[in-house]
Design a protein around this motif. Structure first.
Motif: not given
Ligand SMILES: C[S@@+](CC[C@H](N)C(=O)[O-])C[C@H]1O[C@@H](n2cnc3c(N)ncnc32)[C@H](O)[C@@H]1O
Length: 326
Positions: A31, A55, A102, A173
């Motif tokens: 993610g 992602e 994160n 981030t």
């Molecule tokens: C709240 S955001 C945080 C993004 C980044 N890590 C930050 O701290 O700015 C959570 C991210 O996780 C991704 N995500 C959620 N579930 C996921 C999964 N099972 N596999 C990959 N990515 C995932 C979402 O698309 C989203 O972009």
């Protein structure tokens, strides 16, 4: 570099993925959002570790790709997949140095905790893919998810929970800055494997080079066959197996060849693929039902089943099957 599922091997080999830097440590980020973490974190090493980022959001994938390219991070692979599918099918046992998460989506509503990534099954999978001395690094602003993740790690029976300071990069981030601006602080834990259980991947294979290995069937259609009945077939309940669901979505006449193309939706645990299955006339008057290469499908039990579902539909229409290769 951006990888599709079909670009990987199952499991893959870090030496194939990073041929210029096969000896470097391997870090997975789940993610990665708009990709702020990796350029900051990579700079804290004398040589940037090999990076695999996963992602679900396609927009984030493109933003992060640009950011990593601008930072000159060559040994980085980004992919748009659910994390658990990537870790289970692509990452070999005991190969990752770190799995970084994160600010994961907290799924705060009651009844939604099943959507959370950091549950006991994921911790067991992570422990199987981390090397000795490796760890899952979680940074989150969400009190309740943090406690939930720590409890799930302990319940997995294969992780120790160490409280630690987050890497500075995790506080740079997009979401870290968002929560900091709201006056919220971040929790951090290192989940360290105490055992490396065996968690096998499923039977995934890339699209075969050898034509005869592509899931297929050969059949003879009834005289003057016209697939007028397809709408009735698709309106029926989806075909279900123990680990897959197949829905036939649409049928198109082929402009290039004598025959048709069926569009099918294949759902398996954690993975959904839309595939095309051709029904093509052969010189001897029979027809070949075969999975098309289009879209880079992965050969899974569900995809093989989809070829069987199309074949079954044609049998219901009166076709005589002479060969099944699925
Ligand atoms: C709240 S955001 C945080 C993004 C980044 N890590 C930050 O701290 O700015 C959570 C991210 O996780 C991704 N995500 C959620 N579930 C996921 C999964 N099972 N596999 C990959 N990515 C995932 C979402 O698309 C989203 O972009």
């Amino acid at each position: 570099m951006i990888y599709q599922l079909g670009d990987f091997r199952f499991p893959d080999d870090p030496a194939r993925l990073y041929p210029q830097t096969p000896e470097r440590p391997w870090v997975l980020e789940v993610g990665f959002g708009d990709g702020h973490f990796w350029p900051h974190y990579a700079r804290t090493f004398a040589q940037a570790p090999n990076y695999l980022g996963v992602e679900l959001s396609g927009v984030s994938l493109l933003k992060a790709h640009r950011r990593l390219k601008d930072a000159g991070l060559e040994n980085a692979i980004l992919t748009k997949l659910p994390a658990d599918v990537l870790v289970r099918e692509v990452v070999p046992p005991r190969s990752l140095h770190e799995i970084v998460v994160n600010f994961p989506d907290p799924w705060p509503k009651a009844g939604h905790t099943d959507h959370r990534l950091l549950r006991a099954p994921f911790f067991r999978l992570a422990a199987s893919r981390l090397r000795a001395g490796g760890a899952v690094l979680l940074t989150t602003d969400h009190d309740e998810y943090f406690e939930f993740a720590c409890a799930e790690a302990e319940a997995s029976g294969v992780m120790r929970v160490d409280q630690a300071q987050p890497p500075a990069a995790a506080l740079e981030t997009k979401y870290a800055r968002k929560w900091r601006d709201l006056g919220l602080s971040a929790h951090h834990a290192r989940f360290v494997p105490t055992a490396h259980p065996e968690v096998p991947g499923r039977a995934f294979t890339p699209y075969p080079e050898n034509e005869t290995d592509v899931p297929h069937a050969i059949l003879t259609l009834p005289a003057a066959f016209a697939p007028t009945d397809f709408a009735k077939r698709t309106a029926r309940a989806p075909a279900r197996g123990p680990e897959w669901t197949v829905v036939l979505l649409d049928l198109f006449a082929s402009l290039r060849r004598d025959g048709w193309v069926v569009q099918a939706h294949v759902v398996e645990e954690g993975l959904t693929q839309e595939v095309l299955i051709g029904v093509t006339g052969r010189e001897d008057g029979t027809h070949l039902v075969r999975l098309a290469r289009f879209g880079g499908p992965i050969i899974t039990p569900g995809v093989k089943a989809a070829v069987g579902v199309v074949t079954g539909w044609l049998e219901e229409e009166g076709a005589q099957v002479t060969h099944r290769g699925y």
